[in-house]
Design an enzyme around this catalytic site. Structure first.
Site, PDB file in Angstrom:
ATOM      1  N   ARG A   1      46.768   4.969  11.107  1.00  0.00           N
ATOM      2  CA  ARG A   1      47.094   6.532  10.508  1.00  0.00           C
ATOM      3  C   ARG A   1      48.328   6.770  11.007  1.00  0.00           C
ATOM      4  O   ARG A   1      48.748   6.818  12.065  1.00  0.00           O
ATOM      5  CB  ARG A   1      46.081   7.506  10.879  1.00  0.00           C
TER       6      ARG A   1
ATOM      7  N   ASP B   1      39.789   5.996  20.793  1.00  0.00           N
ATOM      8  CA  ASP B   1      39.940   6.214  22.144  1.00  0.00           C
ATOM      9  C   ASP B   1      38.574   6.674  23.098  1.00  0.00           C
ATOM     10  O   ASP B   1      38.690   6.093  24.059  1.00  0.00           O
ATOM     11  CB  ASP B   1      40.902   7.723  22.100  1.00  0.00           C
TER      12      ASP B   1
ATOM     13  N   ASP C   1      39.127  11.377  19.019  1.00  0.00           N
ATOM     14  CA  ASP C   1      39.311  10.286  18.514  1.00  0.00           C
ATOM     15  C   ASP C   1      38.512   9.312  18.947  1.00  0.00           C
ATOM     16  O   ASP C   1      38.311   8.862  19.932  1.00  0.00           O
ATOM     17  CB  ASP C   1      40.847   9.944  19.056  1.00  0.00           C
TER      18      ASP C   1
ATOM     19  N   THR D   1      52.562  11.393   8.611  1.00  0.00           N
ATOM     20  CA  THR D   1      52.295  11.839   7.580  1.00  0.00           C
ATOM     21  C   THR D   1      50.678  11.744   7.146  1.00  0.00           C
ATOM     22  O   THR D   1      50.184  12.109   6.160  1.00  0.00           O
ATOM     23  CB  THR D   1      52.739  10.627   6.425  1.00  0.00           C
TER      24      THR D   1
HETATM   25  N1  URA Z   1      39.776  10.137  13.405  1.00  0.00           N
HETATM   26  C1  URA Z   1      38.975  10.336  14.540  1.00  0.00           C
HETATM   27  O1  URA Z   1      39.003   9.401  15.316  1.00  0.00           O
HETATM   28  N2  URA Z   1      38.682  11.583  14.873  1.00  0.00           N
HETATM   29  C2  URA Z   1      39.032  12.682  13.893  1.00  0.00           C
HETATM   30  O2  URA Z   1      38.481  13.477  14.376  1.00  0.00           O
HETATM   31  C3  URA Z   1      39.705  12.241  12.722  1.00  0.00           C
HETATM   32  C4  URA Z   1      39.994  10.743  12.420  1.00  0.00           C
END
Ligand code: URA
Length: 210
Positions: free
Chosen positions: A105, A204, A201, A109
């Site tokens: 991602r 992560d 995330d 953007t």
């Molecule tokens: N991707 C993620 O890992 N966490 C989110 O909250 C949104 C997208």
């Protein structure tokens, strides 16, 4: 599967999800919980698989035993966080074929950028289960499903852990034929595209990066 969205609000799923949401949960425990939840979600997403029978012999007598019909299904991990869901589902269906769609991602953007695509042959004849823990904006999920359809997939389901209403709506608009199975739909997205309250995330948290 006729519903566009199925929320698996089973007590075990919700309890494990709450543990995953907690900031203090370690990477190792997060991964283990994701593995466990993915198996519970897999149970739901494969509920209506086609069956046939096979003549077998038990130690007692012969019988027509129910077995899965058709081509082996395809599990498609949307990298990298998809791998956390993939492992548990693959444990449950070890003969499934596995593919990977690499999308990241763009942080500015929020649009998906493709960097890898490798999927099993004869996708048109398989049930395809695309897995990605977080359905947030829906941009990368929609792009991944676009690619799978271009590769021939006709019967696709999308399995995630957590969804935002925005992502569900975006998927429904772009791919109304792709049922979504998730453990929960949260409140909203924040300005950075994270699910609120969410769990942060997912990549992560499962891999210990930041
Ligand atoms: N991707 C993620 O890992 N966490 C989110 O909250 C949104 C997208």
């Amino acid at each position: 599967m006729t519903e566009h969205l199925t929320v698996v609000s089973h007590p075990l799923v919700l309890h494990k999800l709450s543990l995953m949401r907690e900031e203090s949960t370690s990477t190792a425990v997060f991964r283990q919980l994701l593995r466990e939840i993915s198996q519970l979600l897999a149970y739901e997403v494969t509920r209506e698989l086609d069956m046939t029978t096979k003549r077998i012999k038990t130690p007692i007598q012969e019988m027509d035993a129910p077995v899965l019909a058709g081509k082996k299904l395809a599990l498609i991990s949307i990298l990298r966080a998809g791998n956390g869901l993939l492992d548990g589902v693959h444990d449950l269906i070890p003969s499934a074929r596995v593919g990977f769609v690499g999308l990241y991602r763009d942080e500015e953007t929020l649009q998906p950028v493709q960097y890898y695509f490798k999927v099993p042959t004869e996708l048109d004849q398989r049930l395809v289960i695309a897995v990605d823990p977080m359905l947030a904006t829906g941009n990368s999920s929609v792009a991944a499903i676009d690619l799978l359809k271009e590769a021939g997939a006709k019967n696709i389901r999308f399995l995630c852990l957590l969804a935002a209403p925005e992502g569900v709506a975006r998927m429904k608009e772009a791919h109304p034929d792709v049922p979504i199975v998730t453990a929960a739909v949260d409140e909203k997205l924040n300005d950075l595209g994270y699910i609120v309250p969410g769990l942060g995330d997912a990549g992560d948290r499962m891999f210990g990066t930041k």
